[in-house]
Design a protein around this motif. Sequence first.
Motif, PDB file in Angstrom:
ATOM      1  N   TYR A   7      20.501  -5.434 -60.107  1.00  0.00           N
ATOM      2  CA  TYR A   7      21.582  -5.468 -59.109  1.00  0.00           C
ATOM      3  C   TYR A   7      21.164  -4.734 -57.849  1.00  0.00           C
ATOM      4  O   TYR A   7      20.679  -3.603 -57.910  1.00  0.00           O
ATOM      5  N   GLY A 166      23.748 -15.534 -61.605  1.00  0.00           N
ATOM      6  CA  GLY A 166      23.851 -14.656 -60.447  1.00  0.00           C
ATOM      7  C   GLY A 166      25.135 -14.840 -59.667  1.00  0.00           C
ATOM      8  O   GLY A 166      25.918 -15.766 -59.906  1.00  0.00           O
ATOM      9  N   LEU A 170      22.563 -14.249 -54.609  1.00  0.00           N
ATOM     10  CA  LEU A 170      21.295 -14.852 -55.027  1.00  0.00           C
ATOM     11  C   LEU A 170      21.184 -16.285 -54.530  1.00  0.00           C
ATOM     12  O   LEU A 170      20.225 -16.645 -53.845  1.00  0.00           O
ATOM     13  N   MET A 179      12.674 -20.288 -56.345  1.00  0.00           N
ATOM     14  CA  MET A 179      12.845 -19.821 -57.720  1.00  0.00           C
ATOM     15  C   MET A 179      11.803 -20.459 -58.630  1.00  0.00           C
ATOM     16  O   MET A 179      11.219 -19.794 -59.491  1.00  0.00           O
ATOM     17  N   LEU A 200      13.338 -11.936 -58.450  1.00  0.00           N
ATOM     18  CA  LEU A 200      14.279 -12.858 -57.814  1.00  0.00           C
ATOM     19  C   LEU A 200      15.244 -12.110 -56.894  1.00  0.00           C
ATOM     20  O   LEU A 200      15.509 -12.546 -55.763  1.00  0.00           O
ATOM     21  N   ALA A 201      15.768 -10.994 -57.362  1.00  0.00           N
ATOM     22  CA  ALA A 201      16.722 -10.224 -56.560  1.00  0.00           C
ATOM     23  C   ALA A 201      16.081  -9.680 -55.295  1.00  0.00           C
ATOM     24  O   ALA A 201      16.688  -9.715 -54.217  1.00  0.00           O
ATOM     25  N   ALA A 204      15.549 -12.509 -52.791  1.00  0.00           N
ATOM     26  CA  ALA A 204      16.847 -12.893 -52.220  1.00  0.00           C
ATOM     27  C   ALA A 204      17.304 -11.859 -51.206  1.00  0.00           C
ATOM     28  O   ALA A 204      17.831 -12.199 -50.131  1.00  0.00           O
ATOM     29  N   SER A 205      17.089 -10.585 -51.508  1.00  0.00           N
ATOM     30  CA  SER A 205      17.460  -9.518 -50.590  1.00  0.00           C
ATOM     31  C   SER A 205      16.648  -9.605 -49.302  1.00  0.00           C
ATOM     32  O   SER A 205      17.186  -9.442 -48.192  1.00  0.00           O
ATOM     33  N   SER A 208      17.900 -12.435 -47.242  1.00  0.00           N
ATOM     34  CA  SER A 208      19.230 -12.175 -46.680  1.00  0.00           C
ATOM     35  C   SER A 208      19.147 -11.423 -45.355  1.00  0.00           C
ATOM     36  O   SER A 208      20.061 -11.519 -44.522  1.00  0.00           O
ATOM     37  N   ILE A 237      23.716  -8.590 -54.488  1.00  0.00           N
ATOM     38  CA  ILE A 237      22.916  -9.551 -55.239  1.00  0.00           C
ATOM     39  C   ILE A 237      22.803  -9.103 -56.696  1.00  0.00           C
ATOM     40  O   ILE A 237      22.244  -8.045 -56.985  1.00  0.00           O
ATOM     41  N   THR A 238      23.374  -9.889 -57.584  1.00  0.00           N
ATOM     42  CA  THR A 238      23.253  -9.649 -59.017  1.00  0.00           C
ATOM     43  C   THR A 238      22.464 -10.789 -59.651  1.00  0.00           C
ATOM     44  O   THR A 238      22.753 -11.962 -59.388  1.00  0.00           O
ATOM     45  N   VAL A 239      21.471 -10.433 -60.476  1.00  0.00           N
ATOM     46  CA  VAL A 239      20.680 -11.433 -61.193  1.00  0.00           C
ATOM     47  C   VAL A 239      20.597 -11.033 -62.664  1.00  0.00           C
ATOM     48  O   VAL A 239      20.245  -9.895 -62.981  1.00  0.00           O
TER      49      VAL A 239
END
Length: 246
Positions: A7, A166, A170, A179, A200-201, A204-205, A208, A237-239
Amino acid sequence: MNLESYYIPKQNISNPKGEDAHFIHKADYQTIGVADGVGGWTQRGVDEGKYARELMKNCVLALDSENKGVVNPMMVLNEAYFKTKAPGSSTACIITLTRDNYLHVVNVGDSGFMLFRDGEMVYKSPIQQRGFNCPYQLGRSKGSDRPSSAEELKVAVKERDILVVGTDGLFDNMFVSEMKEIIGNVEKEGLTPKELAWTLAELASYNSLDKDGDTPFAQAKRFAGCGQDKGGKVDDITVIVAYIVL
């Protein structure tokens, strides 16, 4: 399922816990859940993540109170919803792996999951929204949704499938192709579920915060006629990553 989570809350001094919440219930039940507190409540003096955190906590309590064995995600969501009294609202996605090798899912809003098999995405959960960036949301206030609005579905899984769950932080900031590239290296690099969730998180961060890059969020915004902007969506962002073991 062999699963772990990661997270990344967006930087917000007034709300360091962020807006997302999740749970992983490994003991007795192979069940996970994510929730994303919906923005806008701050203007009313409400912690946007409080409802999501309480909802996920009550999901765990509902699981613990069930008879050991079959999990019904809709019943879990219903019980958690009626016990959650915090102000606010949130999306929610609850997933359990059944004994006959299906993912049994209930979903409200734009949190969700993707299922990968042999490096290819074979399923993506549908989004529930009333318009661009306006997802369905559980809550007790006027205009919020109830569990009856949730979409319930079952998706067959196979040994060695990879499940990526997610919040929209995400999926708004990573294309499927990005991905796939990372997931394609899982076996070669020996990535654990925790390491894959972290990778992945973090990407994505990074996306963003890229004001000039293209993202699914930017594409959706253009498609909705809301501008020609580029860049990602700064968000929590939660994965959760699960390696399917049957």
